[in-house]
Design a protein around this motif. Structure first.
Motif, PDB file in Angstrom:
ATOM      1  N   GLY A  17       0.821  -1.215   0.000  1.00  0.00           N
ATOM      2  CA  GLY A  17       0.000   0.000   0.000  1.00  0.00           C
ATOM      3  C   GLY A  17       0.849   1.256   0.000  1.00  0.00           C
ATOM      4  N   SER A  67       2.322   1.672  -3.416  1.00  0.00           N
ATOM      5  CA  SER A  67       1.325   2.063  -4.417  1.00  0.00           C
ATOM      6  C   SER A  67       0.807   3.479  -4.166  1.00  0.00           C
ATOM      7  CB  SER A  67       0.174   1.057  -4.468  1.00  0.00           C
ATOM      8  OG  SER A  67      -0.370   0.919  -3.206  1.00  0.00           O
ATOM      9  N   LEU A  68       0.909   3.939  -2.891  1.00  0.00           N
ATOM     10  CA  LEU A  68       0.508   5.323  -2.610  1.00  0.00           C
ATOM     11  C   LEU A  68       1.423   6.298  -3.355  1.00  0.00           C
ATOM     12  CD1 LEU A  68      -1.549   6.990  -1.007  1.00  0.00           C
ATOM     13  CD2 LEU A  68       0.087   7.108   0.849  1.00  0.00           C
ATOM     14  N   LEU A 116       2.798   5.627  -6.193  1.00  0.00           N
ATOM     15  CA  LEU A 116       2.300   5.591  -7.578  1.00  0.00           C
ATOM     16  C   LEU A 116       1.025   6.412  -7.708  1.00  0.00           C
ATOM     17  CD1 LEU A 116       2.819   1.803  -8.402  1.00  0.00           C
ATOM     18  CD2 LEU A 116       4.175   3.707  -9.235  1.00  0.00           C
ATOM     19  N   GLY A 117       0.181   6.343  -6.650  1.00  0.00           N
ATOM     20  CA  GLY A 117      -1.068   7.095  -6.665  1.00  0.00           C
ATOM     21  C   GLY A 117      -0.820   8.591  -6.714  1.00  0.00           C
ATOM     22  N   SER A 159       0.271   9.526  -9.983  1.00  0.00           N
ATOM     23  CA  SER A 159      -0.866   9.575 -10.911  1.00  0.00           C
ATOM     24  C   SER A 159      -1.586  10.921 -10.821  1.00  0.00           C
ATOM     25  CB  SER A 159      -1.837   8.439 -10.583  1.00  0.00           C
ATOM     26  OG  SER A 159      -3.085   8.667 -11.162  1.00  0.00           O
ATOM     27  N   ILE A 160      -1.797  11.396  -9.590  1.00  0.00           N
ATOM     28  CA  ILE A 160      -2.484  12.703  -9.412  1.00  0.00           C
ATOM     29  C   ILE A 160      -1.667  13.804 -10.091  1.00  0.00           C
ATOM     30  CG2 ILE A 160      -3.154  14.460  -7.723  1.00  0.00           C
ATOM     31  CD1 ILE A 160      -3.734  12.276  -5.753  1.00  0.00           C
ATOM     32  N   ARG A 214       0.653  13.599 -12.439  1.00  0.00           N
ATOM     33  CA  ARG A 214       0.703  13.473 -13.903  1.00  0.00           C
ATOM     34  C   ARG A 214      -0.626  13.892 -14.533  1.00  0.00           C
ATOM     35  NH1 ARG A 214       2.072   8.394 -14.269  1.00  0.00           N
ATOM     36  NH2 ARG A 214      -0.086   7.743 -14.408  1.00  0.00           N
ATOM     37  N   HIS A 215      -1.739  13.407 -13.931  1.00  0.00           N
ATOM     38  CA  HIS A 215      -3.070  13.679 -14.468  1.00  0.00           C
ATOM     39  C   HIS A 215      -3.334  15.183 -14.557  1.00  0.00           C
ATOM     40  CE1 HIS A 215      -7.246  12.658 -15.293  1.00  0.00           C
ATOM     41  NE2 HIS A 215      -7.617  13.557 -14.400  1.00  0.00           N
ATOM     42  N   MET A 274      -0.838  17.155 -16.899  1.00  0.00           N
ATOM     43  CA  MET A 274      -1.226  17.030 -18.311  1.00  0.00           C
ATOM     44  C   MET A 274      -2.406  17.943 -18.644  1.00  0.00           C
ATOM     45  SD  MET A 274       1.005  15.103 -19.558  1.00  0.00           S
ATOM     46  CE  MET A 274       0.412  14.863 -21.213  1.00  0.00           C
ATOM     47  N   LYS A 275      -3.322  18.071 -17.693  1.00  0.00           N
ATOM     48  CA  LYS A 275      -4.485  18.948 -17.908  1.00  0.00           C
ATOM     49  C   LYS A 275      -4.029  20.396 -18.060  1.00  0.00           C
ATOM     50  CE  LYS A 275      -8.776  17.096 -16.222  1.00  0.00           C
ATOM     51  NZ  LYS A 275      -9.835  17.256 -15.238  1.00  0.00           N
TER      52      LYS A 275
END
Lengths: 226, 366
Positions: free
Chosen positions: A44, A47-48, A50-51, A54-55, A57-58, A61-62
């Motif tokens: 966990g 993966s946090l 990675l999480g 993800s936030i 990068r997301h 990109m926006k």
């Protein structure tokens, strides 16, 4: 090999978990507890990262693409950064100040904004607001449900009407056995239906677990049943 | 004169009787259960449990319970060490001590006999699943009843494609340890294959970081399997937050801003189920929900177009993929349900007959 290793791991650990269910001895249950708690927590934690990646990068990109509503992404990213700085260097609460708040000047001023203070004064009221919205959503859903469009909706409407009327003194005043009938609806047909669903859920859970352990179900690997 | 009277009062409280200490069965050790018969006096307010380790003189208090308690679990013991216990009944003014129990030793067990019925049930169920799966290898035309919510998936995806709008897939708010989440990810795999085929944008916001990593791989693999690895974007699957209502707010924001043509709410949900489903309904999207959370199902049934109820959630990936082996396992579940229903009907009949005089005839022929 990329698929075989996860499948072997799932088979071995799945069988081990099944054994641990019936073997309470610490030599088995202890390992099971370590797998369920410690290993899962370590995975966990990784993966946090990675999480969070993800936030970032997301929303990056926006902003980069100037996608619709992109200024909101700035809000998210700046909140993330401020929270991370306060959490990492500011300590959790005033009783345990971090490096940031031990200094005077700006640090002294910032000490009003500990992680716990922010959580209690921003996150908790916002979450409570969202939860409170449920009351309005429930009203609109009730309106939608109580339009007797078909037989099922009509049955739902009648059952709900009887239950609501049976729960208030007016119902008893109008029809004496109504509360008992409402109670019967709740405890007999309603419980029977719930138990029927629970049987199906229980069997479905075991079947899905078995399919995954035996490698029949591989959807979680993205490969369907192939 | 007062001293002799209070002395008399002290000896009048009757002590607890038959104090027994036993190793707790079917556990992982480190626990001894103490039982006793209550003191006959109504003035008892509590019981104190004292323990003596073999070879030592002192008695230590290990716990205190209310006057209605008849047992105590001592969880602060070492395996293999012999202990004995005394129970002290206490009233407002006096106490009375029981006789010491026999010595008891805590040991861990290798087999939990309480779980034999569950093991037996799972063994039968596993046998039926394996049997049905093997039958499915030979007979590939298995009949599975229509599930309208799953039949609508293709239509919903087609509608989104025609409208040029994205699809929102919410795989519940639970962790990967929840089987409903795994079932949802299996369905996500099938949905992703179809979105890859149609070229429909897919959005998968996630609450749990582990589920996020698995979901990303599932979608990526599905796009590869569908022959469209180029169409996969890292942006399709994204982590939002671990906070329940913040996550619900984020999903609502996506529904209101991006106006997905189809919303999937499949997995484990709590109080946010209606918040999500009602917001989706107001945007005019086709909504397909599925959950095994009984208390959330009425909300989904009310606000969504189609709802997968309970076991349909677990049957969905087999239904969508039409894989014979997976369909066979659904048949296995059906056989198991027949067994359970037969047992319920027989049990109900026997329970009803238990109060009927006709059973006296059976008793008389013994």
């Amino acid at each position: 090999m990329k698929r075989r290793i996860p499948l072997i791991l799932v088979l071995v650990l799945g069988i081990f978990a099944a054994i641990a269910f019936v073997v309470p001895h610490p030599s088995v249950r202890g390992v099971d507890d370590v797998m369920r708690n410690d290993v899962l927590r370590i995975i966990g934690a990784f993966s946090l990262v990675l999480g969070v990646g993800s936030i970032i990068r997301h929303h990056y990109m926006k902003i980069k693409r100037k996608a619709e509503h992109w200024p909101y992404s700035w809000v998210t990213l700046s909140t993330l950064v401020v929270s991370a700085i306060l959490g990492l260097f500011g300590g959790i609460d005033p009783n345990a100040p971090g490096v940031l708040f031990r200094a005077g000047g700006v640090g002294q001023f910032l000490s009003n904004f500990h992680m716990q203070t922010l959580y209690d004064n921003i996150m908790v009221p916002l979450a409570a607001t969202m939860f409170a919205l449920l009351a309005f959503f429930m009203a609109s859903a009730a309106y939608r449900a109580f339009r007797a469009r078909n037989l099922e909706a009509t049955l739902l409407l009648v059952a709900a009407f009887v239950l609501m009327l049976g729960a208030v003194p007016l119902g008893r005043m109008l029809i004496k056995p109504l509360p008992a009938f409402a109670e019967w609806i709740l405890t007999v047909p309603n419980t029977a239906a719930k138990r029927g669903i629970m049987f199906g859920v229980g069997l479905g859970t075991i079947a899905t677990s078995l399919k995954i352990i035996l490698g029949i179900e591989r959807g979680w690997l993205g490969g369907g049943g192939s | 004169m007062l001293a002799p009277i209070s002395f008399l009062l002290l000896v009048t409280l009757s002590p607890p009787q038959d104090v027994m200490a036993r190793d707790r069965p079917n556990d992982n050790g480190k626990e001894i259960s103490v039982f006793w018969s209550p003191s006959g006096d109504t003035g008892v307010t509590s019981y104190r449990i004292l323990r003596q380790t073999e070879g030592q003189q002192s008695w230590d208090t290990v716990g205190m319970v209310g006057r209605l308690a008849r047992s105590y679990a001592d969880t602060d013991v070492e395996d293999g060490v012999r202990y004995r216990y005394v129970v002290l009944a206490a009233s407002e003014t006096e106490t009375a001590e029981s006789e010491p129990s026999d010595y008891a030793v805590s040991t861990p067990q290798w087999f939990d006999t309480d779980r034999i019925p569950a093991l037996f049930g799972v063994a039968i169920f596993t046998f039926l699943i394996v049997l049905a799966t093997n039958l499915a290898r030979r007979n590939r035309n298995l009949f599975i009843r229509r599930i309208s919510g799953l039949d609508a998936v293709e239509e919903a995806l087609g509608r989104a494609t025609e409208m040029g709008r994205p699809i929102l897939y919410v795989p519940g708010l639970s962790s990967i340890a929840d089987v409903a989440t795994i079932a949802s990810l299996n369905i996500l795999g099938e949905v992703a294959k179809k979105t890859a085929k149609f070229g429909t944008p897919l959005m998968v916001p996630l609450r749990d970081p582990i589920v996020y990593t698995v979901a990303r791989e599932v979608v990526k693999e599905s796009y590869t399997t569908a022959g469209r690895p180029d169409a996969f974007s890292q942006d399709m699957v994204f982590f939002v937050t671990t906070q329940q209502f913040a996550y619900a707010a984020a999903c609502n924001g996506i529904m209101v801003r991006d106006r997905p043509a189809t919303n999937f709410f499949i997995g484990m949900f709590w109080a946010e189920s209606l918040i999500l489903a009602e917001t989706g309904a107001t945007t005019g999207a086709i909504q397909i929900a599925g959950s095994d959370a009984i208390h959330q199902l009425p909300f989904f049934i009310t606000a969504c177009d189609y709802t997968l109820i309970g076991e349909e959630l677990y049957a969905a990936s087999a239904y969508l993929s039409r894989e014979p082996l997976l369909l066979g396992s659904i048949k296995g579940q059906d056989y198991s349900k027949i067994v359970i229903l037969t047992v319920i009907v027989l049990g109900t009949m026997l329970a009803l007959l238990a109060n009927v005089q006709v059973l006296d005839w059976f008793r008389s022929i013994r």
